[in-house]
Design a protein around this motif. Structure first.
Motif, PDB file in Angstrom:
ATOM      1  N   ALA A 168     -12.521   4.081   4.988  1.00 45.43           N
ATOM      2  CA  ALA A 168     -12.116   4.610   3.680  1.00 45.43           C
ATOM      3  C   ALA A 168     -11.113   5.748   3.791  1.00 45.43           C
ATOM      4  O   ALA A 168     -10.208   5.869   2.965  1.00 45.43           O
ATOM      5  CB  ALA A 168     -13.338   5.077   2.896  1.00 45.43           C
ATOM      6  N   GLN A 178      -6.279  -5.497   8.301  1.00 45.70           N
ATOM      7  CA  GLN A 178      -7.048  -4.490   7.578  1.00 45.70           C
ATOM      8  C   GLN A 178      -6.300  -4.003   6.344  1.00 45.70           C
ATOM      9  O   GLN A 178      -6.901  -3.794   5.280  1.00 45.70           O
ATOM     10  CB  GLN A 178      -7.375  -3.330   8.504  1.00 45.70           C
ATOM     11  CG  GLN A 178      -8.399  -3.668   9.574  1.00 45.70           C
ATOM     12  CD  GLN A 178      -8.560  -2.558  10.608  1.00 45.70           C
ATOM     13  OE1 GLN A 178      -7.626  -1.789  10.870  1.00 45.70           O
ATOM     14  NE2 GLN A 178      -9.736  -2.467  11.189  1.00 45.70           N
ATOM     15  N   GLN A 179      -4.986  -3.839   6.455  1.00 44.10           N
ATOM     16  CA  GLN A 179      -4.201  -3.429   5.290  1.00 44.10           C
ATOM     17  C   GLN A 179      -4.283  -4.469   4.179  1.00 44.10           C
ATOM     18  O   GLN A 179      -4.409  -4.124   2.998  1.00 44.10           O
ATOM     19  CB  GLN A 179      -2.740  -3.203   5.695  1.00 44.10           C
ATOM     20  CG  GLN A 179      -2.525  -1.983   6.559  1.00 44.10           C
ATOM     21  CD  GLN A 179      -1.054  -1.739   6.840  1.00 44.10           C
ATOM     22  OE1 GLN A 179      -0.253  -1.568   5.923  1.00 44.10           O
ATOM     23  NE2 GLN A 179      -0.688  -1.727   8.107  1.00 44.10           N
ATOM     24  N   THR A 197     -15.712   2.234  -5.302  1.00 45.50           N
ATOM     25  CA  THR A 197     -14.787   2.253  -4.172  1.00 45.50           C
ATOM     26  C   THR A 197     -15.516   1.887  -2.892  1.00 45.50           C
ATOM     27  O   THR A 197     -15.041   1.055  -2.104  1.00 45.50           O
ATOM     28  CB  THR A 197     -14.148   3.644  -4.030  1.00 45.50           C
ATOM     29  OG1 THR A 197     -13.488   3.981  -5.253  1.00 45.50           O
ATOM     30  CG2 THR A 197     -13.140   3.654  -2.891  1.00 45.50           C
ATOM     31  N   VAL A 213      -7.524  -4.159   2.425  1.00 48.72           N
ATOM     32  CA  VAL A 213      -7.460  -3.059   1.458  1.00 48.72           C
ATOM     33  C   VAL A 213      -6.783  -3.541   0.171  1.00 48.72           C
ATOM     34  O   VAL A 213      -7.234  -3.231  -0.941  1.00 48.72           O
ATOM     35  CB  VAL A 213      -6.711  -1.849   2.041  1.00 48.72           C
ATOM     36  CG1 VAL A 213      -6.478  -0.789   0.964  1.00 48.72           C
ATOM     37  CG2 VAL A 213      -7.485  -1.241   3.203  1.00 48.72           C
ATOM     38  N   ARG A 238      -8.309  -3.573  -3.522  1.00 43.37           N
ATOM     39  CA  ARG A 238      -7.614  -2.971  -4.668  1.00 43.37           C
ATOM     40  C   ARG A 238      -7.519  -3.972  -5.819  1.00 43.37           C
ATOM     41  O   ARG A 238      -7.714  -3.623  -6.988  1.00 43.37           O
ATOM     42  CB  ARG A 238      -6.223  -2.511  -4.248  1.00 43.37           C
ATOM     43  CG  ARG A 238      -5.402  -1.885  -5.368  1.00 43.37           C
ATOM     44  CD  ARG A 238      -4.012  -1.504  -4.869  1.00 43.37           C
ATOM     45  NE  ARG A 238      -3.286  -2.674  -4.360  1.00 43.37           N
ATOM     46  CZ  ARG A 238      -2.175  -2.609  -3.636  1.00 43.37           C
ATOM     47  NH1 ARG A 238      -1.656  -1.430  -3.323  1.00 43.37           N
ATOM     48  NH2 ARG A 238      -1.583  -3.715  -3.230  1.00 43.37           N
ATOM     49  N   LEU A 264     -14.551  -2.910   5.363  1.00 44.36           N
ATOM     50  CA  LEU A 264     -13.835  -1.687   5.729  1.00 44.36           C
ATOM     51  C   LEU A 264     -14.545  -0.432   5.225  1.00 44.36           C
ATOM     52  O   LEU A 264     -13.919   0.586   4.939  1.00 44.36           O
ATOM     53  CB  LEU A 264     -12.406  -1.724   5.172  1.00 44.36           C
ATOM     54  CG  LEU A 264     -11.481  -2.791   5.763  1.00 44.36           C
ATOM     55  CD1 LEU A 264     -10.146  -2.786   5.037  1.00 44.36           C
ATOM     56  CD2 LEU A 264     -11.270  -2.566   7.259  1.00 44.36           C
ATOM     57  N   LEU A 273       0.841  -1.194   0.000  1.00 47.07           N
ATOM     58  CA  LEU A 273       0.000   0.000   0.000  1.00 47.07           C
ATOM     59  C   LEU A 273       0.875   1.241   0.000  1.00 47.07           C
ATOM     60  O   LEU A 273       1.986   1.241   0.526  1.00 47.07           O
ATOM     61  CB  LEU A 273      -0.910   0.015   1.230  1.00 47.07           C
ATOM     62  CG  LEU A 273      -1.871  -1.161   1.394  1.00 47.07           C
ATOM     63  CD1 LEU A 273      -2.728  -0.970   2.638  1.00 47.07           C
ATOM     64  CD2 LEU A 273      -2.740  -1.358   0.155  1.00 47.07           C
ATOM     65  N   ALA A 333      -7.097   4.533   2.470  1.00 45.75           N
ATOM     66  CA  ALA A 333      -7.562   3.215   2.020  1.00 45.75           C
ATOM     67  C   ALA A 333      -8.313   3.344   0.701  1.00 45.75           C
ATOM     68  O   ALA A 333      -8.080   2.567  -0.238  1.00 45.75           O
ATOM     69  CB  ALA A 333      -8.454   2.580   3.090  1.00 45.75           C
ATOM     70  N   ASN A 381      -5.875   4.101  -2.145  1.00 40.81           N
ATOM     71  CA  ASN A 381      -5.110   2.909  -2.506  1.00 40.81           C
ATOM     72  C   ASN A 381      -5.951   1.962  -3.347  1.00 40.81           C
ATOM     73  O   ASN A 381      -5.457   1.382  -4.328  1.00 40.81           O
ATOM     74  CB  ASN A 381      -4.616   2.200  -1.242  1.00 40.81           C
ATOM     75  CG  ASN A 381      -3.238   2.655  -0.812  1.00 40.81           C
ATOM     76  OD1 ASN A 381      -2.232   2.314  -1.418  1.00 40.81           O
ATOM     77  ND2 ASN A 381      -3.194   3.452   0.255  1.00 40.81           N
ATOM     78  N   VAL A 382      -7.203   1.804  -2.988  1.00 40.40           N
ATOM     79  CA  VAL A 382      -8.098   0.921  -3.736  1.00 40.40           C
ATOM     80  C   VAL A 382      -8.291   1.433  -5.160  1.00 40.40           C
ATOM     81  O   VAL A 382      -8.351   0.655  -6.122  1.00 40.40           O
ATOM     82  CB  VAL A 382      -9.448   0.800  -3.004  1.00 40.40           C
ATOM     83  CG1 VAL A 382     -10.511   0.175  -3.905  1.00 40.40           C
ATOM     84  CG2 VAL A 382      -9.287  -0.042  -1.739  1.00 40.40           C
ATOM     85  N   LEU A 416     -14.821  -1.639  -0.658  1.00 43.09           N
ATOM     86  CA  LEU A 416     -14.406  -1.498   0.743  1.00 43.09           C
ATOM     87  C   LEU A 416     -15.443  -2.093   1.679  1.00 43.09           C
ATOM     88  O   LEU A 416     -15.101  -2.740   2.683  1.00 43.09           O
ATOM     89  CB  LEU A 416     -14.164  -0.024   1.072  1.00 43.09           C
ATOM     90  CG  LEU A 416     -12.832   0.549   0.583  1.00 43.09           C
ATOM     91  CD1 LEU A 416     -12.786   2.055   0.792  1.00 43.09           C
ATOM     92  CD2 LEU A 416     -11.652  -0.115   1.304  1.00 43.09           C
TER      93      LEU A 416
END
Length: 259
Positions: free
Chosen positions: A144, A155-156, A131, A159, A163, A140, A105, A111, A114-115, A135
């Motif tokens: 956002a 969580q990362q 988006t 994400v 993505r 998540l 990321l 977030a 990044n997505v 998410l």
């Protein structure tokens, strides 16, 4: 399920007689030795094997990030050998989703940003609705606006999965996607990948050392010394652990004899 290289008509990706050699000192390391593999649409396949068996090299060849020494690689019906570097990058952007162990990321992007990155890199205007949807799909929706440092490792990685799904790719390539996660976060991520196959018709090819992760797959393929040497359909945790343990023991014995 057909997973041989003759199943090209029903394959999301295919390699035939794939070889990859690297210079090493005064010699050459054969990372892949004539691998044949077809990945059927709508399936999840796990690649396992001892360190250095060729798993990640195979994944990188399928992603067009590594150039084979010989053989054929086809993704989305395209022969990667016929594509230049720019064309391979476009194929990755438009047809592949990538998930890595280290998340990858961008720390100064939220977030949501990044997505949306695959769309922006392709010169497209991201869809706020898309988006929000992806998410929300990974649990998540309320994160956002958070930056990576404000998110847990699990969580990362979620994400990163969002993505990978953003542009609705046919094929997702995952390299040790749970390697840096605890067991709870790992199950979350594996459930997301499984759902992408079962509910969205995506195809997942995952490199993993974890028998639990492999048990989520439809089929496990075991590599040793650059070749596929075994396979297991409808895997469960115990069966995967047993096969992997046996393969690692045989590999260690062979290396001891060669020393």
């Amino acid at each position: 399920m057909r997973t041989d290289a003759t199943a090209a008509g029903v394959s999301a990706a295919e390699v035939r007689e794939l070889t990859r050699a690297y210079p090493s000192g005064a010699g050459v390391v054969q990372a892949l030795r004539g691998v044949d593999l077809a990945v059927p649409h709508g399936t999840m396949i796990a690649l396992m094997g001892p360190s250095g068996s060729g798993k990640t090299t195979l994944l990188r060849c399928l992603a067009g990030l590594d150039v084979p020494t010989g053989g054929v690689v086809r993704v989305a019906g395209q022969d990667l050998a016929r594509l230049n570097e720019d064309a391979r990058a476009i194929l990755r952007r438009d047809h592949l989703g990538m998930v890595f162990q280290s998340f990858e990321l961008i720390p100064y992007l939220t977030a949501a940003q990044n997505v949306e990155l695959p769309a922006r890199l392709g010169g497209r205007t991201p869809s706020a609705a898309r988006t929000a949807y992806v998410l929300e799909a990974v649990g998540l929706g309320d994160r956002a606006g958070h930056f990576p440092e404000q998110l847990s490792g699990g969580q990362q990685q979620r994400v990163a999965v969002a993505r990978a799904l953003y542009l609705d790719p046919a094929l997702i390539l995952a390299d040790e996607p749970t390697g840096a996660l605890d067991s709870v976060a790992a199950r979350w991520v594996l459930g997301l990948l499984r759902e992408a196959v079962d509910r969205q018709g995506r195809t997942v090819l995952m490199v993993t050392h974890d028998p639990l992760a492999a048990s989520y797959a439809d089929r496990v393929l075991f590599l040793s010394d650059g070749q596929i040497v075994d396979g297991l359909d409808r895997p469960n945790l115990d069966a995967v652990s047993e096969r992997l343990g046996l393969l690692e023991a045989l590999t260690a014995a062979r290396m001891e004899r060669a020393a």
